[in-house]
Write a protein that holds these residues in place. Structure first.
Motif, PDB file in Angstrom:
ATOM      1  N   LYS A  16      57.487  58.305  11.540  1.00 50.61           N
ATOM      2  CA  LYS A  16      58.591  57.317  10.656  1.00 50.61           C
ATOM      3  C   LYS A  16      57.680  58.321   9.078  1.00 50.61           C
ATOM      4  O   LYS A  16      57.414  58.958   8.404  1.00 50.61           O
ATOM      5  CB  LYS A  16      57.966  55.933  10.582  1.00 50.61           C
ATOM      6  CG  LYS A  16      59.293  55.430  11.667  1.00 50.61           C
ATOM      7  CD  LYS A  16      59.469  53.966  11.510  1.00 50.61           C
ATOM      8  CE  LYS A  16      60.324  53.477  12.205  1.00 50.61           C
ATOM      9  NZ  LYS A  16      59.978  51.530  11.752  1.00 50.61           N
ATOM     10  N   SER A  74      59.549  60.828   6.258  1.00 52.26           N
ATOM     11  CA  SER A  74      59.740  60.346   5.143  1.00 52.26           C
ATOM     12  C   SER A  74      59.694  61.740   4.852  1.00 52.26           C
ATOM     13  O   SER A  74      59.507  61.388   3.347  1.00 52.26           O
ATOM     14  CB  SER A  74      58.585  59.155   5.126  1.00 52.26           C
ATOM     15  OG  SER A  74      57.218  59.307   5.229  1.00 52.26           O
ATOM     16  N   PHE A  78      53.476  54.114   5.585  1.00 54.41           N
ATOM     17  CA  PHE A  78      54.227  54.221   6.867  1.00 54.41           C
ATOM     18  C   PHE A  78      53.137  54.142   8.461  1.00 54.41           C
ATOM     19  O   PHE A  78      53.317  53.780   9.317  1.00 54.41           O
ATOM     20  CB  PHE A  78      54.743  55.687   7.220  1.00 54.41           C
ATOM     21  CG  PHE A  78      56.237  55.630   6.871  1.00 54.41           C
ATOM     22  CD1 PHE A  78      57.248  54.934   6.848  1.00 54.41           C
ATOM     23  CD2 PHE A  78      55.989  55.854   5.177  1.00 54.41           C
ATOM     24  CE1 PHE A  78      58.434  55.248   6.825  1.00 54.41           C
ATOM     25  CE2 PHE A  78      57.821  56.277   4.747  1.00 54.41           C
ATOM     26  CZ  PHE A  78      58.547  55.519   5.099  1.00 54.41           C
TER      27      PHE A  78
END
Length: 154
Positions: free
Chosen positions: A53, A57, A149
């Motif tokens: 993730k 991003s 994250f």
């Protein structure tokens, strides 16, 4: 034929140096697959899903995908129909190590390795050093983008 490159690593964590290499490689390839190598015998500081993730991003709406894989990188390259491995070089030690791996990958699978030299401001940045700083309570935000994250493994 699509020019697909694999940028492999454990990326524990994915640093601003890694990010810089990918950003500079985007115009060179039709697709870059950031291959998050997973070795079940290795203890990672940050969990796999949060690393994925985190990396996703950083490259919204670009020709970059992130996938975890196990096994040999050359096998992952075959699976993804990649003709290139992308590697960043910080110093001569990196070059010697990566050159040997690149030559072996060429012999095993015919895959070409493309080296990009790290921009000078990232020459001292390494995931190992960042983990040490983090373990000891230091601030790593100048070396890693989007820390929210990253989840530390328990």
């Amino acid at each position: 034929m699509k020019r697909i490159a694999i940028f492999p690593g454990s990326f524990d964590p994915f640093t601003k140096g890694h990010e810089n290499i990918v950003q500079r490689a985007i115009p060179l390839f039709d697709e870059i697959v950031i291959g998050l190598g997973v070795n079940n015998k290795k203890q990672y500081m940050f969990d796999t899903e949060s690393r994925i993730k985190h990396i996703q991003s950083l490259f919204p709406n670009q020709n970059v995908v992130v996938e975890a894989y196990t096994g040999l990188t050359v096998d992952f390259c075959k699976e993804k129909k990649a003709g290139y491995l992308l590697r960043g070089l910080r110093n001569t030690n990196d070059f010697e190590f990566e050159k040997a791996i690149g030559q072996m990958n060429k012999d095993l699978n015919g895959i070409e390795t493309v080296f990009l030299i790290t921009d000078k401001e990232f020459g001292a940045v390494s995931s190992t050093i960042i983990r040490e700083i983090k373990i000891n309570g230091g601030d790593v935000s100048q070396f890693v983008t989007n820390l929210n994250f990253l989840i530390i493994n328990k």
